[in-house]
Design an enzyme around this catalytic site. Structure first.
Site, PDB file in Angstrom:
ATOM      1  N   ASP A  32      -8.779 -30.087 -38.775  1.00  0.00           N
ATOM      2  CA  ASP A  32      -8.398 -31.103 -37.791  1.00  0.00           C
ATOM      3  C   ASP A  32      -8.373 -32.518 -38.345  1.00  0.00           C
ATOM      4  OD1 ASP A  32     -11.107 -31.204 -38.174  1.00  0.00           O
ATOM      5  OD2 ASP A  32     -11.603 -31.566 -36.080  1.00  0.00           O
ATOM      6  N   GLU A  33      -8.449 -32.690 -39.666  1.00  0.00           N
ATOM      7  CA  GLU A  33      -8.535 -34.042 -40.205  1.00  0.00           C
ATOM      8  C   GLU A  33      -7.679 -34.225 -41.448  1.00  0.00           C
ATOM      9  OE1 GLU A  33     -12.499 -35.462 -40.642  1.00  0.00           O
ATOM     10  OE2 GLU A  33     -13.276 -34.219 -39.023  1.00  0.00           O
TER      11      GLU A  33
END
Length: 409
Positions: free
Chosen positions: A133-134
């Site tokens: 998610d990053e």
DNA sequence: TCTGGGGTCCTAGGACCC
DNA sequence: TCTGGGGTCCTAGGACCC
């Protein structure tokens, strides 16, 4: 360099907004809420398109949970109860029994992760992967990237991501990766924060040291013991003093970080160093009593890691094992071969030798297998490991600390 | 009611080589 | 005769991150 740090927020049930929700646990397929809806209302269709129609009371609660899972993430409403990432689910259930427990769904995360990253790559090509998610983005050379200090580009990305996935996304903009990541946390969820070099004193120094990516629980404890609580406290310490107390390298880094200094580039490509598989047992296992079960699990882990290597096209020459005992102490053993392998039988055999070097007096809660020193399976190095090391020595034989119990494994 | 799984990087000692 | 120093590889453990 100008850096973005972007992270997506993965909660996809609008009806759960504002409620205490945790994601985590594991090993419980009946947690699948769509499956429960199909049972409750079999007359209609229930797919990922109908997530928002699931009534809140159908979601499972923390209170019924039994097992060894941990919390992966929690909503702010859940955090208000003291629940947080990496906490045992059983402990979380005590703090907030009515919180909703959602299972982790890696297949779905991978799908959304891919979409999220593809969208950003289309807009800005220099992207560093930091997990599902990053990402970090170097937007120095993106046309129009400087408009409103990066805010225009950040908004464009946010909109593209939300349009394609329905997910919200927080973005930090700063002169380097360290500050961009901290900026992204200032305005969550779905926020945009911009930090300039001049803002470090006003926006960064009041934050707790733990907010720096790279200061974990141990370092924080040591800092606290020295009366250093905020990043501002840290910035006031002399570089030499920090180097004396925290080591030359880490101390110098602490000093730089506290002043918002970071010259790491955005790294767009990297090769894996190791691949591993591990599992925590539902109940602690005894080396003698549960020998057959342990042997089967071990074989399966070796097969899985070998399959991972083969699927991704890598071979490795350091085979290792990891054990965690019932007192949570871990040990590792590894052995380096004179050639590369991705063969499950060979991994199993060398892993077995490593196991024999461990003193097994306690019950085990975890077993893992790792293959390191990886190279691409089709590389020259993989075919002839001595080609680049003509002077290579015979590796020192591992210590022959054999333990009788382990022979039973 | 304790504490997942998959990674990276660093440190430090010993072996070994030049 | 009691004594180099630099470099690399191997192994074990641990901090940290997502």
């Amino acid at each position: 360099m100008d850096a973005f740090y972007a992270s997506v927020e993965l909660l996809r049930y609008p009806q759960l907004k504002g409620l205490p929700v945790v994601i985590g646990g594991g090993r419980r397929r009946e947690d699948d809420v769509l499956g429960r809806m199909r049972l409750l209302q079999p007359d209609r269709e229930w797919t990922a398109d109908h997530l928002s129609e699931i009534p809140v009371d159908v979601f499972p609660r923390l209170s019924g949970y039994v097992g060894r899972g941990v919390i992966t993430t929690a909503t702010y409403a859940a955090r208000a109860f003291g629940v947080g990432s990496a906490m045992g689910v059983m402990k979380a259930a005590k703090l907030c029994p009515d919180a909703i427990l959602l299972p982790v769904d890696f297949a779905q995360y991978r799908h959304y992760s891919r979409t999220f990253k593809d969208i950003v790559l289309d807009i800005a090509p220099l992207v560093e992967d930091r997990g599902v998610d990053e990402i970090y983005i170097d937007f120095t050379d993106v046309p129009g990237g400087q408009r409103e200090g990066g805010r225009v580009l950040a908004r464009l990305m946010q909109k593209a991501i939300t349009d394609a996935t329905g997910l919200t996304c927080s973005i930090g903009v700063a002169p380097n990766k360290l500050l961009a990541k901290m900026a992204s946390e200032l305005n969550k969820p779905n926020g945009i924060s911009i930090i300039h070099t001049d803002d470090v004193e006003s926006k960064i120094w009041p934050l707790a040291c733990r907010k720096i990516n790279g200061i974990g629980p141990k370092a924080d404890e040591k800092l606290q013991a020295q009366g250093i609580h905020t990043i501002g406290d840290l910035a006031l310490k002399e570089r030499d003093w920090l180097m004396q107390h925290f080591g030359k390298s880490y101390g110098a880094w602490l000093h730089d970080a506290a002043h918002g200094l970071d010259d790491r580039p955005v790294v767009t490509e990297s090769e894996p160093v190791s691949m591993s598989r591990e599992t925590t047992f539902e109940k602690d296992l005894h080396v003698v009593h549960d020998r057959a079960a342990l042997g089967d699990i071990f074989t399966r882990l070796c097969q899985q890691v070998a399959a991972d290597l083969q699927r991704k096209g890598y071979v490795g020459k350091t085979i290792g094992i990891k054990l965690r005992f019932d007192n949570f102490k871990s040990v590792t053993r590894d052995q380096t071969l004179d050639h590369y392998t991705a063969n499950p039988l060979e991994i199993r055999q060398i892993g077995g030798l490593c196991l024999k070097r461990v003193d097994m007096k306690r019950r085990l809660r975890l077993l893992g297998v790792r293959v390191g020193a990886l190279v691409k399976a089709d590389s020259d190095e993989a075919k002839n490991p001595l080609s680049s090391a003509l002077t290579a020595r015979e590796p020192a034989p591992p210590k022959e600390t054999r333990h009788e119990q382990a022979d039973l494994f």
